[in-house]
Design a protein around this motif. Structure first.
Motif, PDB file in Angstrom:
ATOM      1  N   LEU A 114      16.474   8.713   6.084  1.00  0.00           N
ATOM      2  CA  LEU A 114      15.096   8.951   6.510  1.00  0.00           C
ATOM      3  C   LEU A 114      14.195   7.965   5.777  1.00  0.00           C
ATOM      4  N   GLU A 115      13.476   7.149   6.552  1.00  0.00           N
ATOM      5  CA  GLU A 115      12.514   6.221   5.965  1.00  0.00           C
ATOM      6  C   GLU A 115      11.152   6.437   6.609  1.00  0.00           C
ATOM      7  N   ILE A 116      10.128   6.594   5.772  1.00  0.00           N
ATOM      8  CA  ILE A 116       8.760   6.780   6.232  1.00  0.00           C
ATOM      9  C   ILE A 116       7.898   5.768   5.495  1.00  0.00           C
ATOM     10  N   LYS A 117       7.075   5.033   6.250  1.00  0.00           N
ATOM     11  CA  LYS A 117       6.213   4.049   5.601  1.00  0.00           C
ATOM     12  C   LYS A 117       4.879   3.946   6.327  1.00  0.00           C
ATOM     13  N   SER A 118       3.835   3.701   5.543  1.00  0.00           N
ATOM     14  CA  SER A 118       2.529   3.370   6.090  1.00  0.00           C
ATOM     15  C   SER A 118       2.032   2.140   5.353  1.00  0.00           C
ATOM     16  N   LYS A 119       1.175   1.367   5.993  1.00  0.00           N
ATOM     17  CA  LYS A 119       0.809   0.072   5.417  1.00  0.00           C
ATOM     18  C   LYS A 119      -0.688  -0.146   5.305  1.00  0.00           C
ATOM     19  N   ILE A 139      10.207   6.983   1.018  1.00  0.00           N
ATOM     20  CA  ILE A 139       8.836   7.129   1.514  1.00  0.00           C
ATOM     21  C   ILE A 139       7.960   6.124   0.785  1.00  0.00           C
ATOM     22  N   THR A 140       7.232   5.305   1.553  1.00  0.00           N
ATOM     23  CA  THR A 140       6.390   4.268   0.974  1.00  0.00           C
ATOM     24  C   THR A 140       5.025   4.296   1.646  1.00  0.00           C
ATOM     25  N   THR A 141       3.981   4.488   0.848  1.00  0.00           N
ATOM     26  CA  THR A 141       2.618   4.371   1.352  1.00  0.00           C
ATOM     27  C   THR A 141       1.904   3.289   0.549  1.00  0.00           C
ATOM     28  N   LYS A 142       0.731   2.902   1.029  1.00  0.00           N
ATOM     29  CA  LYS A 142      -0.012   1.875   0.305  1.00  0.00           C
ATOM     30  C   LYS A 142      -1.233   2.490  -0.349  1.00  0.00           C
ATOM     31  N   ASN A 143      -2.371   1.815  -0.267  1.00  0.00           N
ATOM     32  CA  ASN A 143      -3.553   2.255  -0.999  1.00  0.00           C
ATOM     33  C   ASN A 143      -4.194   3.457  -0.318  1.00  0.00           C
ATOM     34  N   GLY A 144      -5.073   4.114  -1.064  1.00  0.00           N
ATOM     35  CA  GLY A 144      -5.723   5.309  -0.544  1.00  0.00           C
ATOM     36  C   GLY A 144      -5.166   6.558  -1.192  1.00  0.00           C
ATOM     37  N   PRO A 145      -5.873   7.687  -1.083  1.00  0.00           N
ATOM     38  CA  PRO A 145      -5.406   8.953  -1.676  1.00  0.00           C
ATOM     39  C   PRO A 145      -4.342   9.599  -0.802  1.00  0.00           C
ATOM     40  N   ASP A 146      -3.088   9.303  -1.094  1.00  0.00           N
ATOM     41  CA  ASP A 146      -1.976   9.762  -0.272  1.00  0.00           C
ATOM     42  C   ASP A 146      -1.375  11.053  -0.818  1.00  0.00           C
ATOM     43  N   VAL A 147      -0.795  11.836   0.092  1.00  0.00           N
ATOM     44  CA  VAL A 147      -0.177  13.111  -0.262  1.00  0.00           C
ATOM     45  C   VAL A 147       1.227  13.151   0.329  1.00  0.00           C
ATOM     46  N   VAL A 148       2.224  13.410  -0.504  1.00  0.00           N
ATOM     47  CA  VAL A 148       3.605  13.586  -0.054  1.00  0.00           C
ATOM     48  C   VAL A 148       4.096  14.923  -0.594  1.00  0.00           C
ATOM     49  N   LEU A 149       4.389  15.864   0.303  1.00  0.00           N
ATOM     50  CA  LEU A 149       4.837  17.197  -0.095  1.00  0.00           C
ATOM     51  C   LEU A 149       6.171  17.507   0.566  1.00  0.00           C
ATOM     52  N   MET A 150       7.125  17.946  -0.238  1.00  0.00           N
ATOM     53  CA  MET A 150       8.452  18.332   0.248  1.00  0.00           C
ATOM     54  C   MET A 150       8.620  19.828   0.006  1.00  0.00           C
ATOM     55  N   PHE A 151       8.726  20.605   1.083  1.00  0.00           N
ATOM     56  CA  PHE A 151       8.869  22.053   0.968  1.00  0.00           C
ATOM     57  C   PHE A 151      10.297  22.466   1.313  1.00  0.00           C
ATOM     58  N   GLU A 152      10.983  23.123   0.365  1.00  0.00           N
ATOM     59  CA  GLU A 152      12.317  23.688   0.607  1.00  0.00           C
ATOM     60  C   GLU A 152      13.241  22.695   1.316  1.00  0.00           C
ATOM     61  N   THR A 153      13.239  21.473   0.818  1.00  0.00           N
ATOM     62  CA  THR A 153      14.000  20.400   1.453  1.00  0.00           C
ATOM     63  C   THR A 153      15.181  20.003   0.579  1.00  0.00           C
ATOM     64  N   ASP A 154      16.317  19.777   1.228  1.00  0.00           N
ATOM     65  CA  ASP A 154      17.564  19.397   0.566  1.00  0.00           C
ATOM     66  C   ASP A 154      17.821  17.922   0.863  1.00  0.00           C
ATOM     67  N   VAL A 155      17.789  17.075  -0.192  1.00  0.00           N
ATOM     68  CA  VAL A 155      17.949  15.641   0.006  1.00  0.00           C
ATOM     69  C   VAL A 155      19.038  15.108  -0.922  1.00  0.00           C
ATOM     70  N   GLU A 156      19.474  13.905  -0.625  1.00  0.00           N
ATOM     71  CA  GLU A 156      20.376  13.191  -1.516  1.00  0.00           C
ATOM     72  C   GLU A 156      19.505  12.273  -2.393  1.00  0.00           C
ATOM     73  N   GLU A 157      19.745  10.989  -2.383  1.00  0.00           N
ATOM     74  CA  GLU A 157      18.914  10.074  -3.164  1.00  0.00           C
ATOM     75  C   GLU A 157      17.495  10.060  -2.585  1.00  0.00           C
ATOM     76  N   PHE A 158      16.491  10.115  -3.471  1.00  0.00           N
ATOM     77  CA  PHE A 158      15.106  10.249  -3.027  1.00  0.00           C
ATOM     78  C   PHE A 158      14.227   9.247  -3.764  1.00  0.00           C
ATOM     79  N   SER A 159      13.434   8.488  -3.004  1.00  0.00           N
ATOM     80  CA  SER A 159      12.525   7.507  -3.578  1.00  0.00           C
ATOM     81  C   SER A 159      11.189   7.595  -2.866  1.00  0.00           C
ATOM     82  N   VAL A 160      10.107   7.703  -3.641  1.00  0.00           N
ATOM     83  CA  VAL A 160       8.771   7.707  -3.059  1.00  0.00           C
ATOM     84  C   VAL A 160       7.876   6.798  -3.886  1.00  0.00           C
ATOM     85  N   ASN A 161       7.108   5.942  -3.186  1.00  0.00           N
ATOM     86  CA  ASN A 161       6.177   5.026  -3.829  1.00  0.00           C
ATOM     87  C   ASN A 161       4.860   5.111  -3.076  1.00  0.00           C
TER      88      ASN A 161
END
Length: 287
Positions: A114-119, A139-161
């Motif tokens: 799963l890859e999610i990005k905004s620019k 998950i990769t976002t750029k500038n601005g007040p960003d919010v990333v919330l994971m609720f009851e989620t089962d993941v393997e390797e996880f990276s967020v920037n």
């Protein structure tokens, strides 16, 4: 557990800096190739609300916009089938909201990566609810007040920037399992990491960036190395009833024994961070 995602998104949108918090009639392109990989591409410079819900039919998902007039391949509601590979979301450069929800299914199941990005430089809200992700989650976002919330989620390797800006990253829920390494990078700005009833089976590394940041940890378990790096500014760390099997390392964090329940009152936090953290605590999510 079912979470009132509409209430959460509505509350967050009230504190966004842009005057156009919801969709403006854009079209989102969705494609599933012969390998079962799904790509989702939003438009640039347009605000979009993308809600993706799993159905009781395996590998089937429904796209819609519950509050605006975003279309998907020209339709208000789009159903896609045979999604058995990777999922890639390119949200473009607008002020966007993306929700991945299990809906009537038992899980929002991603059989690949799963890859999610905004620019863009505008706020981005990303909510993942009750998902089971078998590959890398990035998950990769750029500038601005960003919010990333994971609720009851089962993941393997996880990276967020989340890039520059006043951002918040949260993992909440008593079935929130992170089975491999987790890296959270929030960049410059006054950022927050909130963890409640989340279990981390691999290494954990939070890089909070320059700015006045905080990490608030409730009832979580870390089975491997855990590192929290403030990277400058006046940074606060607090935890309640959490277990660190190998201990934890704090770097460049001035307030190392903060009360997590009081962190929402820290004067340096901007309104959106206060609201996100207060939502999770007040709603007692994960119970």
């Amino acid at each position: 557990m079912k979470i009132n995602l509409f209430s959460i998104v509505t509350t967050l949108a009230m504190f966004m800096t842009s005057q156009m918090a919801m969709a403006q009639g854009s079209n989102v392109f969705v494609e599933v190739n012969n390998n079962g990989d799904m790509t989702v591409e939003g438009a640039d410079n347009v605000d979009e609300f993308i809600y993706v819900e799993a159905t009781t039919t395996p590998n089937q998902f429904v796209f819609f916009d519950p509050v605006g007039d975003t279309t998907f391949n020209g339709a208000a509601v789009l159903t896609v089938n045979n999604v058995v590979g990777d999922m890639e979301f390119d949200l473009g450069s607008g002020e966007n909201t993306l929700i991945l929800d299990d809906g009537p299914a038992s899980d929002f199941e991603v059989l690949g990566e799963l890859e999610i990005k905004s620019k863009g430089n505008l706020p981005t809200i990303i909510i993942v609810d009750d998902a089971d992700i078998e590959g890398l989650t990035k998950i990769t976002t750029k500038n601005g007040p960003d919010v990333v919330l994971m609720f009851e989620t089962d993941v393997e390797e996880f990276s967020v920037n989340t890039g520059k800006g006043d951002d918040v990253v949260g993992a909440v829920g008593n079935t929130a399992d992170f089975n491999a390494n987790t890296v959270i990078t929030t960049g410059s700005g006054s950022d927050a990491v909130l963890l409640q009833e989340a279990d981390f089976f691999g290494g954990f590394n939070a890089k909070l960036g320059s700015g006045d940041d905080l990490a608030a940890i409730f009832d979580s378990i870390f089975f491997d190395e855990a590192v929290f790096n403030g990277n400058g500014g006046f940074d606060s760390f607090g935890q309640i009833s959490s277990i660190f099997d190998l201990g934890f390392e704090l770097k460049s964090i001035e307030d190392q024994n903060a009360d997590p329940n009081d962190l929402v009152n820290e004067a340096f936090l901007n309104p959106i961070l206060v609201q996100v953290i207060d939502l999770v605590v007040a709603f007692n999510l994960g119970q």
